[in-house]
Design an enzyme around this catalytic site. Structure first.
Site, short mmCIF file in Angstrom:
data_model
loop_
_atom_site.label_atom_id
_atom_site.label_comp_id
_atom_site.label_asym_id
_atom_site.label_seq_id
_atom_site.Cartn_x
_atom_site.Cartn_y
_atom_site.Cartn_z
N GLU A 248 1.51 2.79 -12.70
CA GLU A 248 0.11 3.15 -12.50
C GLU A 248 -0.27 4.54 -12.99
O GLU A 248 -1.45 4.85 -13.14
CB GLU A 248 -0.25 3.08 -11.02
CG GLU A 248 0.38 4.19 -10.18
CD GLU A 248 -0.06 4.16 -8.72
OE1 GLU A 248 -0.55 5.19 -8.24
OE2 GLU A 248 0.08 3.11 -8.08
N HIS B 170 -5.12 2.47 -5.79
CA HIS B 170 -4.49 3.51 -4.96
C HIS B 170 -5.53 4.23 -4.10
O HIS B 170 -5.60 5.45 -4.05
CB HIS B 170 -3.75 4.52 -5.85
CG HIS B 170 -2.59 5.16 -5.14
ND1 HIS B 170 -1.37 5.36 -5.76
CD2 HIS B 170 -2.45 5.66 -3.89
CE1 HIS B 170 -0.54 5.97 -4.91
NE2 HIS B 170 -1.18 6.15 -3.77
N ASP C 251 -2.30 -2.13 -3.71
CA ASP C 251 -3.04 -0.87 -3.88
C ASP C 251 -2.28 0.08 -4.78
O ASP C 251 -2.79 1.13 -5.15
CB ASP C 251 -3.29 -0.21 -2.51
CG ASP C 251 -4.20 1.00 -2.62
OD1 ASP C 251 -5.32 0.86 -3.15
OD2 ASP C 251 -3.78 2.10 -2.19
N THR D 19 0.84 -1.21 0.00
CA THR D 19 0.00 0.00 0.00
C THR D 19 0.87 1.25 0.00
O THR D 19 0.41 2.33 0.34
CB THR D 19 -0.92 0.02 1.24
OG1 THR D 19 -0.14 -0.16 2.42
CG2 THR D 19 -1.97 -1.07 1.16
N SER D 20 2.12 1.12 -0.39
CA SER D 20 3.07 2.22 -0.30
C SER D 20 3.35 2.84 -1.66
O SER D 20 2.66 3.77 -2.07
CB SER D 20 4.36 1.74 0.36
OG SER D 20 5.21 2.82 0.67
N ARG D 21 4.35 2.33 -2.38
CA ARG D 21 4.68 2.81 -3.71
C ARG D 21 4.89 1.62 -4.62
O ARG D 21 5.55 0.64 -4.25
CB ARG D 21 5.95 3.70 -3.69
CG ARG D 21 5.72 5.09 -3.10
CD ARG D 21 4.82 5.92 -3.99
NE ARG D 21 4.51 7.23 -3.44
CZ ARG D 21 3.42 7.52 -2.73
NH1 ARG D 21 2.54 6.57 -2.48
NH2 ARG D 21 3.21 8.74 -2.29
#
Length: 344
Positions: free
Chosen positions: A260, A292, A255, A229-231
């Site tokens: 992206e 995201h 995420d 869920t970070s980068r």
């Protein structure tokens, strides 16, 4: 009243900014397009810019903004790897939202894990078709499993607490361990070897780029689950895909995705996605991809708006820029702010 260009706008962005802008004396000119060298010209005659995580704030974009007398760029996000700070230094002050709701992101990370483990996404599709078979939906107890947390900033520490609430054993890696946290820190290779599940909560830097790669995956337990869920670029997506195909990785909750920027936050339901790796990841039954949205809670949106507007107010009122980050910060990890608590 200051007029601010607001890029990559979505309906949920506007709610709290519109509620609070009069309090701060701002007017926003909303643009749906992302900020880049093609769209930066739209800032002519305005006083500042608000940008988002997937905007392209490179040397050319910064030059165009600077030529139009833009001196403040406010990121309404925590990440800043999309900014060329060397080009911005001395021209444009860059401020960000360092923390908006660590609980929002940490809770979403756990939601991804629970969904993957208990096959919630597959069960939902079945019952929509009145298929109530539970074959193939077996999960495992989180209790007693080892969670490896990479990065123990505010989000990472909240996630650690959530995992402990499930009775999990938590180990962590961070080059700057949190003091007096009670967290068991280990070296990265040890974390890869011992963890049943690995969750990423680290910023994207040269050191963390593709921290999950073919070599690190080889160290992991068979069937390990990866949560990010970070980068997106913390993970080598092709290596991840290959490891899912051969069964080395038992599941992935993503995420974020390294490519992206031209896909996430947009509706491509009537188009053919040209990114073959992403398309194949989404097709896997043991992969859950969200777009995201880990930050997306009402509390977080309010905090983002308040901090962004306060950052802008500080700049226009000539005050210290509490949340400024610059070339010195990005390069050396710290910045001795100069006049009035500003980087330059």
């Amino acid at each position: 009243m200051k007029n601010i260009a607001f890029f990559d706008t979505k309906p949920y962005d506007r709610i709290w900014f519109d509620r609070l802008k009069d309090k701060y004396g701002f007017e926003f000119k909303y643009f749906e397009s992302k900020l880049n060298s093609d769209t930066a010209v739209m800032c002519a005659g305005l006083d500042g810019v608000v940008a988002f995580v997937n905007d392209v704030i490179d040397e050319k974009t910064i030059s165009i903004l600077s030529d139009q007398d833009i001196r403040i760029l406010a990121l309404r996000c925590a990440g800043y790897n999309n900014v060329d700070f060397k080009a911005a230094y001395g021209k444009i002050h860059v401020v960000r939202v360092p923390a908006y709701s660590p609980h929002a992101v940490a809770e979403h990370a756990m939601a991804l894990l629970l969904t993957l483990n208990r096959k919630i996404h597959r069960a939902y599709i079945r019952t929509r078709d009145f298929n109530f078979s539970i074959n193939g939906l077996t999960g495992f107890d989180l209790f007693g499993k080892t969670m490896g947390v990479v990065g123990t900033g505010k989000i990472g520490r909240v996630f650690v607490d959530i995992c402990k609430g499930f009775g999990m054993k938590v180990i962590a890696y961070d080059p700057f361990p949190a003091k007096d946290s009670g967290i068991e820190y280990v070296e990265l290779e040890e974390l890869f070897r011992r963890s049943d599940i690995i969750s990423l909560h680290a910023p994207l830097t040269k050191e963390t780029y593709h921290i999950i790669n073919q070599d690190s995956i080889a160290l992991m337990k068979d069937g390990v689950i990866i949560i990010n869920t970070s980068r997106g670029a913390l993970i080598d997506s092709e290596a991840l895909l290959e490891a899912i195909k051969n069964g080395k990785i038992g599941g992935a909750g993503l995420d974020v995705y390294e490519e992206e920027s031209d896909i996430f936050f947009e509706d491509y339901s009537n188009a053919i996605i040209q990114d073959d790796v992403l398309a194949r990841l989404i097709s896997m039954p043991n992969v859950v991809v969200t777009s995201h949205q880990a930050f997306l809670t009402d509390e977080a949106l309010k905090n983002i708006a308040e901090t962004t507007l306060e950052n802008l107010r500080q700049f226009f009122d000539g005050e210290d820029l509490t949340n400024e980050i610059c070339y010195q910060c990005a390069k050396y990890g710290s910045c001795e702010k100069q006049g009035k608590g500003r980087c330059f």
